[in-house]
Design a protein around this motif. Structure first.
Motif, short mmCIF file in Angstrom:
data_model
loop_
_atom_site.label_atom_id
_atom_site.label_comp_id
_atom_site.label_asym_id
_atom_site.label_seq_id
_atom_site.Cartn_x
_atom_site.Cartn_y
_atom_site.Cartn_z
N ASN A 17 29.64 12.54 59.70
CA ASN A 17 29.62 11.08 59.67
C ASN A 17 29.28 10.49 61.03
N TYR A 18 29.63 11.16 62.09
CA TYR A 18 29.23 10.73 63.43
C TYR A 18 27.70 10.68 63.51
N TYR A 19 27.04 11.76 63.12
CA TYR A 19 25.58 11.79 63.18
C TYR A 19 24.95 10.85 62.16
N LEU A 20 25.57 10.71 61.00
CA LEU A 20 25.05 9.76 60.00
C LEU A 20 25.17 8.32 60.50
N ASP A 21 26.23 8.02 61.24
CA ASP A 21 26.36 6.68 61.84
C ASP A 21 25.22 6.42 62.82
N ILE A 22 24.85 7.43 63.58
CA ILE A 22 23.72 7.27 64.50
C ILE A 22 22.43 7.06 63.72
N ALA A 23 22.22 7.84 62.65
CA ALA A 23 21.03 7.67 61.81
C ALA A 23 21.01 6.27 61.20
N GLU A 24 22.17 5.77 60.84
CA GLU A 24 22.26 4.42 60.28
C GLU A 24 21.89 3.37 61.32
N ARG A 73 12.96 -0.49 51.59
CA ARG A 73 14.05 0.39 51.99
C ARG A 73 13.80 0.89 53.42
N ASN A 74 14.88 0.97 54.16
CA ASN A 74 14.77 1.51 55.52
C ASN A 74 15.66 2.72 55.66
N TYR A 75 15.10 3.71 56.30
CA TYR A 75 15.81 4.96 56.56
C TYR A 75 15.80 5.24 58.05
N GLY A 76 16.86 5.90 58.49
CA GLY A 76 16.92 6.43 59.84
C GLY A 76 17.19 7.91 59.74
N ALA A 77 16.53 8.68 60.58
CA ALA A 77 16.71 10.13 60.58
C ALA A 77 16.96 10.60 61.99
#
Length: 162
Positions: free
Chosen positions: A8-15, A26-30
């Motif tokens: 979730n830490y890394y997913l928060d950064i992707a978000e 739609r917008n995505y962050g990777a």
């Protein structure tokens, strides 16, 4: 304060990365992570020098009535996964994890059943990334082994979409 788990830490950064996205749908962050180091980031946007969909106020795929998960060759944008891969060396991606977060550009809600498109799946496979973790909501996520995409090749069956 309770410490969040690493995924979730890394997913928060992707978000956070997705907030730079320029798609009107739609917008995505990777982000690509190897050995607890961020190797690269990417978000959805038109190729450098071209106008973004938010600038022209139009989505070609939407105006043509193209369904989600299909005909991405018609999309003006480079996807978040592709941009993250483009900006990293293959050596840094071998054995890495790609974290992906997506939101609806109009509502801000998380994209339901988010996944990489067929073109991005092929790039992820060739890059050497071994795991993709996709955000479902603020704390839940799905972990996908890239080897499953190799073993269960939907392109042989002509399966489209998600």
């Amino acid at each position: 304060m309770q410490r969040i788990d690493k995924n979730n830490y890394y997913l928060d950064i992707a978000e956070t990365v997705l907030e730079r996205g320029t798609c009107i749908r739609r917008n995505y962050g990777a982000i690509i992570v190897k050995n607890d180091q961020i190797v690269s980031t990417g978000y959805v946007g038109a190729p450098r020098g071209r106008q973004n969909c938010i600038d022209i106020g139009k989505c070609i795929r939407e105006s043509m009535g193209i369904k989600r998960g299909e005909r991405y060759e018609m999309c003006r944008s480079v996807h978040a996964e592709a941009n993250a891969i483009i900006h990293a060396s293959r050596n840094d991606m071998i054995g890495s994890t790609l974290y992906l977060a997506g939101k609806d550009a109009r509502t801000g809600e998380y994209v339901e059943n988010a996944n990489a498109c067929s073109m991005c799946k092929r790039m992820i496979i060739n890059s050497g990334i071994t795991t993709v973790i996709i955000r479902n909501d603020k704390t839940k996520y799905t972990s996908i082994s890239v080897s499953d995409w190799i073993d269960n090749d939907e392109s042989i069956l002509g399966v489209m979409g998600y």
